[in-house]
Design a protein around this motif. Structure first.
Motif, mmCIF file in Angstrom:
data_model
loop_
_atom_site.group_PDB
_atom_site.id
_atom_site.type_symbol
_atom_site.label_atom_id
_atom_site.label_comp_id
_atom_site.label_asym_id
_atom_site.label_seq_id
_atom_site.Cartn_x
_atom_site.Cartn_y
_atom_site.Cartn_z
ATOM 1 N N GLY A 328 0.797 -1.220 0.000
ATOM 2 C CA GLY A 328 0.000 0.000 0.000
ATOM 3 C C GLY A 328 0.826 1.265 0.000
ATOM 4 N N ILE A 330 2.127 2.751 -2.717
ATOM 5 C CA ILE A 330 1.826 3.568 -3.890
ATOM 6 C C ILE A 330 0.353 3.403 -4.208
ATOM 7 C CG2 ILE A 330 4.150 3.433 -4.865
ATOM 8 C CD1 ILE A 330 3.204 1.285 -6.748
ATOM 9 N N PRO A 331 -0.272 4.390 -4.846
ATOM 10 C CA PRO A 331 -1.706 4.296 -5.146
ATOM 11 C C PRO A 331 -2.009 3.094 -6.027
ATOM 12 C CG PRO A 331 -0.909 6.541 -5.457
ATOM 13 C CD PRO A 331 0.294 5.688 -5.240
ATOM 14 N N LEU A 332 -3.135 2.439 -5.746
ATOM 15 C CA LEU A 332 -3.517 1.273 -6.531
ATOM 16 C C LEU A 332 -3.829 1.637 -7.974
ATOM 17 C CD1 LEU A 332 -5.810 -0.608 -3.964
ATOM 18 C CD2 LEU A 332 -3.373 -0.919 -4.397
ATOM 19 N N VAL A 333 -4.309 2.869 -8.179
ATOM 20 C CA VAL A 333 -4.624 3.308 -9.543
ATOM 21 C C VAL A 333 -3.356 3.391 -10.380
ATOM 22 C CG1 VAL A 333 -5.630 5.155 -10.930
ATOM 23 C CG2 VAL A 333 -6.644 4.562 -8.724
#
Length: 372
Positions: A328, A330-333
């Motif tokens: 978690g 870095i952004p999942l997007v």
């Protein structure tokens, strides 16, 4: 069309040869590892080839992109060395057109890799884990071999038999040593069983027993003179009941459809990892085409080592990004797209740097001639 077929054939032939060599190397290393586990009794020797078959799709999804990358470098490098590319360039073959033709075999490899990473590899990993679950449920007598000491995974019991029937029901010349692991040092005794023969029995309640005939039992603590010897005519040892688990917890074994729409970081990271391989094929093709351009005086292996290091950097950054996604951090997007974007820029830079440099050099020479 003739040039296209020639390039297509050269790339695929070299790809096949390189991939076959890499596959033999990787499979040999894994087979030796599993063979050692089978020798120690952790795996059933009869399931070794089945295990290798389940692991094959996972190996191939890693090997094929590297095989294509090296195939382009070696085949095009040979063509540059033998001045074939010079002839093609004189007839109007630009780097952009060469890249477009090379994308055809790359698309074929990408489709195969997508099939492997999204479907076959997870299925193989699932079957592999189920097979391991069955292996864990085996007792030490299911993998026992005559003339070899068989140890449990926790090291609490060692079993030996001189002879063993094919149905594993009857033994002769039995030796069993078992550690009694108690909290108190006095309770940490060792029991040794020896018997002329033995047999396995399955009771009506499903319990499994090892029945020993005509033997001795020795109990005591190492270093202490309190050993006890008991002679017996018949002695029964309760064997652990097999417990086969059908639970699959390995993320590599999860079906792709169950990962789609799953908001958990581990699921997103696994899905991004599987999707990364088809994209990897196209981007390494973009990188390999300009790197295959060599001077005949330099030899075609000059850029091979830097190219391999660049490829390994790509794969290492994907692995690193996968770990960041799972944690978690870095952004999942964002996913792993930033890694692809970085090496896409590197590939475009390699593709257009040399023509741009030659164009600037030609313009500079023209200006100098004009001034002179």
């Amino acid at each position: 069309m003739i040039v296209f077929r020639y390039l297509f054939r050269e790339v695929l032939l070299t790809l096949s040869a390189v991939s076959a060599v890499l596959l033999v190397i990787i499979m040999s290393g894994r087979f030796i590892k599993y063979l050692a586990q089978a020798a120690s009794g952790a795996l059933d020797p009869g399931s070794l080839f089945l295990i290798m078959g389940f692991r094959l799709p996972g190996f191939m999804q890693l090997i094929l992109p590297l095989g294509l990358f090296l195939g382009i470098l070696l085949s095009y490098g040979r063509m540059y060395l033998e001045s074939e590319m010079t002839v093609l360039s004189a007839t109007g073959m630009s780097q952009q057109r060469l890249l477009a033709m090379t994308m055809a075999p790359a698309a074929l490899v990408a489709l195969i890799v997508a099939w492997l990473s999204l479907s076959l590899a997870p299925q193989g990993a699932n079957e592999f884990q189920l097979l391991l679950n069955k292996q864990d449920a085996l007792t030490e007598f299911d993998t026992l071999e005559a003339g070899r000491f068989q140890s449990l995974s926790d090291g609490s019991r060692v079993t030996y038999t001189e002879e063993l029937t094919n149905d594993r029901a009857h033994l002769s010349g039995v030796f069993i040593t078992q550690k009694n692991l108690g909290q108190d040092a006095k309770d940490r005794s060792i029991s040794v069983l020896v018997a002329e023969k033995g047999r396995q029995e399955v009771r009506a309640d499903g319990s499994r027993w090892l029945i020993l005939d005509n033997g001795y039992r020795y109990d005591g603590n190492p270093g202490l003179a309190d050993y006890r010897a008991i002679k017996y005519d018949t002695y029964g040892v309760l064997l652990p009941k097999p417990d086969v688990s059908n639970d699959v917890t390995d993320r590599d074994a999860m079906p792709t459809k169950s990962l789609i729409g799953n908001p958990e970081p581990r699921a997103v990271a696994e899905l991004q990892w599987r999707i990364a391989f088809p994209f990897l094929v196209f981007i390494v093709t973009l990188i390999a085409v300009p790197l295959s351009r060599v001077n005949p005086r330099q030899g075609r292996f000059l850029k091979l080592l830097p190219a391999i290091l660049l490829y390994m950097s790509y794969l290492s950054m994907l692995t690193w990004g996968r770990g960041l996604l799972e944690g978690g951090k870095i952004p999942l997007v964002l996913g792993l797209w930033w890694v692809h974007a970085l090496f896409l820029v590197i590939g475009l830079g390699l593709m257009y740097w040399e023509p741009l440099r030659l164009k600037l050099a030609s313009r500079r020479s023209a200006e100098e001639m004009t001034r002179g």
